[in-house]
Design an enzyme around this catalytic site. Structure first.
Site, PDB file in Angstrom:
ATOM      1  N   ARG A 155      38.477  47.399  39.452  1.00  0.00           N
ATOM      2  CA  ARG A 155      37.535  48.398  38.978  1.00  0.00           C
ATOM      3  C   ARG A 155      38.189  49.506  38.150  1.00  0.00           C
ATOM      4  NH1 ARG A 155      32.686  48.413  41.747  1.00  0.00           N
ATOM      5  NH2 ARG A 155      32.193  46.299  42.355  1.00  0.00           N
ATOM      6  N   CYS A 214      33.558  54.083  52.303  1.00  0.00           N
ATOM      7  CA  CYS A 214      32.817  54.065  51.034  1.00  0.00           C
ATOM      8  C   CYS A 214      31.628  55.015  51.063  1.00  0.00           C
ATOM      9  CB  CYS A 214      32.259  52.679  50.734  1.00  0.00           C
ATOM     10  SG  CYS A 214      33.467  51.389  50.664  1.00  0.00           S
ATOM     11  N   MET A 224      59.605  12.562  34.316  1.00  0.00           N
ATOM     12  CA  MET A 224      59.460  13.998  34.481  1.00  0.00           C
ATOM     13  C   MET A 224      60.824  14.651  34.670  1.00  0.00           C
ATOM     14  SD  MET A 224      56.990  16.205  36.801  1.00  0.00           S
ATOM     15  CE  MET A 224      57.394  15.700  38.434  1.00  0.00           C
ATOM     16  N   HIS A 281      38.201  47.358  45.738  1.00  0.00           N
ATOM     17  CA  HIS A 281      38.535  48.782  45.714  1.00  0.00           C
ATOM     18  C   HIS A 281      39.689  48.996  46.691  1.00  0.00           C
ATOM     19  CE1 HIS A 281      34.324  50.432  44.366  1.00  0.00           C
ATOM     20  NE2 HIS A 281      35.204  50.591  43.384  1.00  0.00           N
ATOM     21  N   HIS A 310      64.060  13.739  33.961  1.00  0.00           N
ATOM     22  CA  HIS A 310      64.998  13.816  32.842  1.00  0.00           C
ATOM     23  C   HIS A 310      64.400  14.552  31.663  1.00  0.00           C
ATOM     24  CE1 HIS A 310      66.242  10.405  35.382  1.00  0.00           C
ATOM     25  NE2 HIS A 310      67.397  11.028  35.266  1.00  0.00           N
ATOM     26  N   ASP A 337      40.152  51.248  48.820  1.00  0.00           N
ATOM     27  CA  ASP A 337      39.756  51.673  50.165  1.00  0.00           C
ATOM     28  C   ASP A 337      39.145  50.555  51.006  1.00  0.00           C
ATOM     29  OD1 ASP A 337      37.213  51.420  49.137  1.00  0.00           O
ATOM     30  OD2 ASP A 337      36.610  53.501  49.451  1.00  0.00           O
ATOM     31  N   ASP A 379      52.939  10.451  29.265  1.00  0.00           N
ATOM     32  CA  ASP A 379      52.913  10.168  30.695  1.00  0.00           C
ATOM     33  C   ASP A 379      51.476   9.893  31.101  1.00  0.00           C
ATOM     34  OD1 ASP A 379      55.259  11.058  33.035  1.00  0.00           O
ATOM     35  OD2 ASP A 379      53.256  10.487  33.720  1.00  0.00           O
TER      36      ASP A 379
HETATM   37  N1  ARG Z   1      28.282  47.871  45.757  1.00  0.00           N
HETATM   38  C1  ARG Z   1      29.261  48.890  45.532  1.00  0.00           C
HETATM   39  C2  ARG Z   1      30.174  48.444  44.393  1.00  0.00           C
HETATM   40  O1  ARG Z   1      30.451  47.273  44.278  1.00  0.00           O
HETATM   41  C3  ARG Z   1      30.059  49.132  46.765  1.00  0.00           C
HETATM   42  C4  ARG Z   1      31.025  50.240  46.619  1.00  0.00           C
HETATM   43  C5  ARG Z   1      31.877  50.425  47.799  1.00  0.00           C
HETATM   44  N2  ARG Z   1      32.646  51.577  47.656  1.00  0.00           N
HETATM   45  C6  ARG Z   1      33.943  51.688  47.959  1.00  0.00           C
HETATM   46  N3  ARG Z   1      34.501  52.834  47.863  1.00  0.00           N
HETATM   47  N4  ARG Z   1      34.661  50.643  48.254  1.00  0.00           N
HETATM   48  O2  ARG Z   1      30.588  49.232  43.602  1.00  0.00           O
END
Ligand code: ARG
Length: 703
Positions: A139, A264, A638, A168, A640, A170, A658
């Site tokens: 992302r 999230c 393969m 992500h 040689h 997190d 081959d």
């Molecule tokens: N559906 C959201 C996305 O794909 C979920 C976001 C989750 N947020 C996070 N911080 N991981 O963007």
């Protein structure tokens, strides 16, 4: 803003799985229950409220993912770097978050357009305030990290995400208080894992099992010794308890359907600005600009270069792309490469140089040299050569490297008339020699005329069942022309052949090619010679009657008999001289004075006296025999063929035949126009080739 701990949340009034922008959403469109989502969200809200103040941003209609406030931006002190969502589906949230931050007294920093960054979803502070961990790969862009470090005045450690379920940072990484880290290592590439291990001592790393990672255990909110998460296995809970943490589980299954959980759904908006931080170590991200020139599109060179950057853990920005207008005119691209560290940058650059890229920044420097201080061992960081003509810069002058081959080191000698450079295998390095290290002052020269890969790609898919015999015939026609042409101007063709040539009945045809003067050197192993001789003496190949295609009773002994006979006479040449061997590939070689080299291996029977069992010597023999070749024909071996490929510089045409498409791709994919892969039966190929050559010689007779 107050001194107390505050979080920003957004109630799920308009929450819905409406589209798919991560793998969790797949199959879940409109499958979440609003009531349950509200109930679960409130569960989390109340838990956080026990320890912190929760601020709310008003949900906006039409932006169902706005509940995930972690993605609003990245806060430090009273500054916030606003998110730039990658997907259109979420970009509409930006103004709402921006308004909230502005009206709550934050200074808002906005990234350039087209530079995605998804806030605290992809950037997490070390809880001791020492640095910022920032994710990229799905992302957020690596280049955004440089802005974070600049604007927030903090060291940024970039981590590359490689598993799309953990898109992500997190979702798979959670710094905890007291320097602990909860994370799922397989979500990161090797380099990032190394970086994590360097910064977080082993006793502080809490590795989450896949089953826990899958239910978003890493997506936790940490408040001192409390960790709030969707769910944790007993194992994980016990582990965390043992370290003094308390786990508060709160079901968030409705949000898992959109790919998010506790962390999230929250954004910590009170992030203390670290003090007493070491200055100077801001960001390890490096940038370099390189130039690429040639048939960038036709040859797929640009794609390969960009892929290589990303696979190497870097990211890129194409600054300039001048497309060649006509088919024959070349294109030119200037590409900015970013890498999370100096080492990775060097790694990526050395590969780009192999593709012909030229570092375009500042003034070009001379090459760096280091001395060999152990026999047969190159200095750390030595430049690994490719098959392409290479030049190095010494005293402001470009010097062409001799003996070009891949997988070697570049040794520089100074002579009274100037410096000379050559490729040398590791084992040949001598103490005291100067070896090129790093990537400064090295360039490789690609023939801009080559439209590269075409042939390889075109012919390889024959193996996938779409081939037509007509296509094989077309390639054979071309190869026949080449062979004819090379022979007529006194050029050189080397053939690398495996025993399959004999099993498939190709021995006859290869013998004829040698007899007719199309082959100037033959390379193989023990087996091709033994099978050829067995066939010539007994009509079988590994005991199979070559005329009838059936096993002959006791035929397997033929193989050893053949070996024994040659051993008795002391070698192939002697057997021919005695009239014991009077037909076949090796007979023709002896008669026509075509040199051959047989490289031994662990599985060899016998071996024949002619087989070189000292592998280093065998490599040297091969390398001597292919010197000066115009074309190398690789026929179903393969082992040689790869050996030969490794010692052949670019510019030598290679034809690889081959039945196994994987072998052809492996060998023919030298990224250059000169390799042609043909997926077909080698016996059939040779018979077509001989027929085609006859047609060229006697156009009327052969029809
Ligand atoms: N559906 C959201 C996305 O794909 C979920 C976001 C989750 N947020 C996070 N911080 N991981 O963007």
């Amino acid at each position: 803003m107050t001194e107390s701990l505050r979080f920003l949340m957004c109630s799920p009034d308009h929450y819905e799985v409406d589209y798919v922008i991560n793998p969790w959403m797949e199959g879940n469109i409109h499958k979440s229950s609003r009531d349950r989502a509200v109930e679960q969200w409130q569960g989390l809200y109340h838990l956080i409220q026990k320890r912190a103040i929760v601020d709310l941003v008003t949900p906006a209609v039409g932006w169902p993912d706005m509940v995930f406030t972690a993605n609003a931006g990245l806060v430090l002190g009273d500054r916030v770097v606003l998110s730039r969502f990658l997907h259109r589906e979420r970009q509409g949230e930006e103004p709402y978050f921006k308004a909230w931050f502005a009206s709550n007294g934050f200074t808002v920093y906005e990234l350039p357009k087209e530079l995605p960054f998804e806030g605290a979803g992809d950037a997490l502070f070390d809880r001791e305030g020492r640095w910022l961990w920032a994710g990229y790969g799905f992302r957020s862009e690596l280049d955004a990290h440089a802005y974070l470090s600049d604007w927030l005045d903090i060291e940024v450690l970039s981590l590359r995400l490689v598993d799309e379920r953990f898109y992500h940072l997190d979702t798979c990484f959670c710094p905890l208080s007291n320097g602990y880290l909860l994370y799922y290592p397989p979500a990161f590439d090797a380099y990032s894992n190394r970086l994590i291990e360097l910064r977080v001592p082993v006793e502080k790393r809490i590795i989450v099992a896949e089953a826990d990672a899958d239910v978003f255990a890493c997506n936790s909110v940490n408040l001192g010794s409390i960790i709030i998460m969707n769910r944790a296995s007993t194992n994980l809970t016990q582990q965390l308890n043992a370290l003094g943490f308390e786990v508060w589980e709160t079901p968030l299954t409705e949000f898992l359907k959109a790919g998010g959980a506790a962390k999230c759904l929250t954004l910590r908006v009170t992030e203390p600005v670290p003090t007493g931080r070491e200055l100077g170590l801001q960001s390890m991200i490096e940038n370099r600009t390189v130039l690429l020139e040639g048939h960038l599109l036709d040859s797929g060179l640009i794609n390969r270069a960009l892929d290589l950057i990303v696979e190497g853990g870097g990211s890129f920005q194409v600054l300039n792309f001048e497309l060649g207008e006509q088919r024959q005119s070349t294109s030119r691209a200037e590409v900015k490469v970013s890498a999370p560290s100096h080492d990775l940058m060097e790694e990526i650059l050395s590969q780009l140089i192999g593709l012909g890229a030229i570092p375009s920044t500042r003034e070009v420097c001379d090459i760096h040299l280091a001395v060999v201080n152990q026999m047969g061992v190159a200095p750390e960081d030595f430049y690994v050569t490719t098959i392409y003509p290479t030049e190095i810069r010494i005293n402001c002058e470009w010097v062409r490297v001799t003996n070009q081959r891949m997988d070697a080191a570049i040794v520089v000698h100074s002579t009274p008339t100037g410096s000379i450079a050559e490729c040398k295998l590791l084992r040949d390095l001598v103490v005291g020699e100067q070896v090129a290290v790093g990537v400064e002052g090295i360039r490789s020269v690609r023939n801009p005329e080559s439209r590269d890969q075409r042939h390889t790609q075109e012919f390889s898919f024959m193996g996938a069942g779409v081939s037509s015999e007509r296509r094989v015939e077309l390639v054979v026609e071309q190869i026949a022309w080449d062979l004819r042409h090379i022979r007529d101007r006194g050029g050189k063709v080397a053939v690398v052949a495996g025993p399959v040539v004999i099993h498939t009945g190709g021995g006859l045809h290869l013998s004829q090619l040698i007899r007719d003067g199309y082959v100037q050197a033959l390379l193989g192993g023990n087996a091709i010679a033994v099978h050829d001789i067995e066939q010539s003496m007994m009509g079988t190949s590994l005991g199979v009657d070559m005329k009838r295609g059936v096993s002959v009773r006791g035929g397997h002994r033929h193989h050893l008999k053949a070996i024994n006979t040659i051993r008795r006479w002391g070698g192939i040449r002697q057997a021919v001289a005695q009239g014991v061997l009077n037909s076949g590939i090796f007979y023709e070689c002896i008669c026509r004075g075509v040199p051959f080299a047989l490289a031994g291996s662990i599985r060899d029977d016998g071996p024949l006296p002619d087989t070189q069992m000292d592998l280093l010597q065998a490599q040297a023999d091969y390398s001597r025999l292919i010197q000066g070749s115009d074309l190398i024909l690789m026929l179903s071996s393969m082992l040689h063929s790869i050996g030969v490929g490794n010692m052949t510089p670019a510019g030598v045409k290679m034809v690889c035949v081959d039945i196994n498409p994987a072998v052809v791709t492996k060998l023919a994919d030298r990224g250059s126009v000169e390799s042609v892969g043909v997926v077909t039966d080698v016996g059939l190929f040779l018979s077509l080739l001989v027929r085609q050559l006859e047609r060229l010689t006697h156009p009327l007779k052969a029809g």
